[in-house]
Scaffold this motif. Structure first.
Motif, short mmCIF file in Angstrom:
data_model
loop_
_atom_site.label_atom_id
_atom_site.label_comp_id
_atom_site.label_asym_id
_atom_site.label_seq_id
_atom_site.Cartn_x
_atom_site.Cartn_y
_atom_site.Cartn_z
N THR A 282 54.19 -92.06 9.26
CA THR A 282 54.52 -91.02 10.24
C THR A 282 53.48 -89.92 10.24
O THR A 282 52.98 -89.50 11.30
CB THR A 282 55.91 -90.43 9.95
OG1 THR A 282 56.89 -91.44 10.12
CG2 THR A 282 56.21 -89.28 10.91
N ASN B 5 62.71 -88.62 12.99
CA ASN B 5 62.92 -89.76 12.11
C ASN B 5 64.36 -89.84 11.65
O ASN B 5 64.96 -90.93 11.61
CB ASN B 5 62.00 -89.65 10.88
CG ASN B 5 60.64 -90.28 11.12
OD1 ASN B 5 60.53 -91.32 11.74
ND2 ASN B 5 59.59 -89.63 10.65
N ASN C 104 61.78 -97.25 11.87
CA ASN C 104 63.11 -96.64 11.70
C ASN C 104 64.21 -97.63 12.02
O ASN C 104 65.19 -97.76 11.26
CB ASN C 104 63.23 -95.42 12.62
CG ASN C 104 62.67 -94.15 12.01
OD1 ASN C 104 63.26 -93.58 11.09
ND2 ASN C 104 61.52 -93.72 12.49
#
Length: 616
Positions: free
Chosen positions: A559, A465, A512
């Motif tokens: 996530t 990430n 992201n």
């Protein structure tokens, strides 16, 4: 690091610093990479990689969705969606910020473009919020971050690109639906941050909703959502048996009948659209004002729902045991008529103005219903849906709303062609660059390095990430998806003890990169929003931090808790997800912790600016 990769990175970075367009940065870097490899004529290999990269049927959806988005953007859709959102959420504290976010969620899903959402919605809302005493940097921050929600809520071009990057491992329909819940969560997170800041700075204290108006909205929202959510949860009890959907000789008659029903569904929807537009033309010739004609068109447009839902009745008659499916379809048709009746009740008993505003937005909102409803109902594929979206958007903008003149159409088509060329050039050069990386075993090397770095899957995801957040700050979404999907997807999908589904990773990747659109030095939405608000990046960054916190918090939740991405496609029968995950208390606690984090960051954010700065 090999000489090829070193040359590729150095050339790419140098060209990027020199402000060369990203597509040419990647193309030239890939070309020099092939030169250094020297195993065959470099120009030939670069051209071959670029040509094969865009030789995909699924990519046809991109120019169609771009064109439909442009028609909707020029067709006065944004203003009607703003009025619609204002009826629903405009009366809360900081209501204009809520209206901005909610409209961006709707408009972004219709246009599929974050930049279009900033320009169309922010171009209207930011000056209005300035006028009402909201600080201009706060207004810019809201519009900039809210615009990215449309890339998660389908239809979305970047999701089509991701499906291509996975080599077909993820279907377009599945990732479309997977983005709905995360997209809504991002929107709600931004609303929490905006609401806390508005309360702290006392923005939007006029014309607040009364208690009864709040209750009506809560009850109405519940009625509109509880039955669909319940049906999604228990869908398996009503769905067509999987064995009937298999393309076998035994099912040939069923498949032929199903295609006939789909054809009739498309024809009836088309006939309804023709009736809606023809009636509008007749009423215009009779001298009826445009606003009243649009109300009538909106009420007719609501009938797309029973048509799409009623298809299930005829499907259920095709196989043994299909009575339950047919009965469910009839219940849903009745439910759609109930929603229409409640809408009339709201207009006559609560607010006729609100009713008019709501109905005028229905024709635009029906684009989402037609595209997603048609895909989920199996009437057409995602690529076919994009073509239908163009036809519907054209008819709506030119004949119903009449915001687009005939002389403007060539310019719109030209703009869509230029945008498509840019996107496909990015796709082509990204595929060429990805070919170099693959031939140099970069995915395997990165995988080995990360695996040696940590054996903890949660730490691994945190590292990935962080890397994607950095990538998003200097690279456009399309090339980033095409380059980094082949690198990171094999790592997360084969990591021992934590095999992530490609669908889940796709949502994380897009979330992201959405944040990257709001950050310097390349953030498209950031610079557009600053230009509209007539402020600077330096001033906006301080105010945008709570919204970044909201987006990153939702990213972390999605996530580590895959059900937020995987549950809806699984329940709708688009995928078979075997992951169980933690129990529901973990999901509830994570949401509460996320809300607390957003609230704390918002409360600790920059102090209220001096009144003179608010509209300066």
């Amino acid at each position: 690091m090999t000489a090829t990769i070193a040359i590729l990175i150095i050339v790419f970075v140098i060209l990027l610093v020199l402000n060369v367009p990203v597509a040419f940065c990647m193309g030239l870097a890939a070309l020099l990479g092939f030169v250094v490899m020297g195993d065959m004529p470099s120009l030939m290999k670069t051209a071959h990689a670029m040509a094969t990269g865009i030789d995909e049927f699924a990519l046809l959806a991109i120019p169609f969705f771009i064109l439909s988005g442009l028609f909707m953007g020029h067709g006065g859709i944004a203003r009607r969606l703003i009025d619609f959102a204002n009826v629903l959420v405009g009366g809360f504290r900081g209501g204009l910020a809520f209206v901005d976010i909610f409209t961006c969620m709707l408009f972004g899903s219709i246009s599929g473009s974050a930049a279009a959402a900033v320009s169309s919605v922010g171009g209207f809302m930011v000056p209005l919020m300035n006028k009402m005493g909201y600080h201009r940097d706060y207004n810019a921050s809201v519009s900039i971050t809210a615009a990215t929600t449309g890339l998660l809520i389908p239809p979305s071009n970047v999701m089509i690109v991701y499906s291509l990057a996975t080599g077909g491992a993820t279907s377009i329909a599945a990732i479309f639906i997977a983005g709905v819940i995360p997209g809504v969560m991002v929107g709600l997170g931004l609303m929490i941050a905006a609401g806390i800041l508005a309360a702290k700075h006392k923005y939007g204290s006029e014309d607040l909703f009364e208690l009864n108006e709040i209750i009506i909205r809560v009850v109405g929202t519940t009625l509109c959502l509880v039955i669909p959510i319940g049906l999604i949860v228990y869908r398996a009890q009503f769905a067509i048996p999987v064995s009937m959907l298999a393309l076998t000789d035994e099912n040939a008659a069923f498949q032929a009948s199903l295609r006939t029903i789909n054809l009739w569904t498309v024809l009836v929807c088309g006939l309804l659209a023709v009736i809606m537009l023809a009636l509008n033309i007749v009423l215009a010739l009779l001298g009826m004002p445009k606003d009243k004609r649009i109300i009538i068109a909106g009420l007719i447009g609501l009938q797309f729902l029973p048509i799409l839902l009623g298809k299930g009745y005829f499907v259920g008659q095709l196989y043994e045991g299909g009575n339950r499916f047919s009965n469910l379809s009839l219940i849903l048709v009745g439910y759609s008529f109930l929603i229409t009746a409640l809408l009339f009740w709201y207009g006559t008993k609560v607010s006729w103005k609100g009713f008019i505003t709501f109905v005028q937005a229905i024709p635009a909102l029906m684009l989402i219903v037609i595209v997603l409803g048609g895909i989920l109902a199996g009437v057409f594929t995602a690529t076919e849906a994009s073509a239908i979206a163009v036809v519907y958007a054209f008819l709506l903008s030119v004949f119903l709303y009449r915001e687009v003149q005939w002389k403007e159409i060539p310019g719109i088509i030209l703009k869509s062609a230029v945008t498509t060329a840019v996107v496909l050039m990015l796709v082509a050069t990204s595929m060429a660059m990805s070919s170099v990386l693959t031939l140099e075993n970069v995915p395997q090397n990165v995988s080995a390095s990360l695996t040696n770095l940590t054996q903890n899957p949660y730490v691994l995801l945190l590292i990935i990430n962080a890397m994607l957040l950095i990538v998003g700050t200097f690279m456009d979404m399309t090339p980033a998806v095409l380059i980094f999907t082949p690198i990171f997807l094999p790592i997360v999908s084969r990591f021992v003890g934590f095999e992530m589904d490609p669908l889940h990773f796709g949502i994380i990747l897009i979330m992201n990169l959405c944040i990257g659109l709001c950050t310097p030095p390349v953030g498209t939405c950031l610079f557009l929003g600053c230009g509209i608000a007539e402020t600077t990046v330096t001033k906006v960054i301080r105010h945008i931090l709570p919204f970044f916190a909201a987006m990153i918090t939702v990213l972390m939740i999605c996530t580590y808790l895959p059900a937020f991405s995987m549950w809806l496609p699984d329940k709708l029968g688009l995928i078979e997800w075997s992951g169980k995950g933690p129990g529901w208390p973990v999901y509830v606690i994570s949401i509460l912790v996320g809300i607390a984090v957003i609230a704390v960051v918002s409360l600790l954010s920059a102090r209220k600016p001096a009144p003179a700065d608010a509209v300066s």
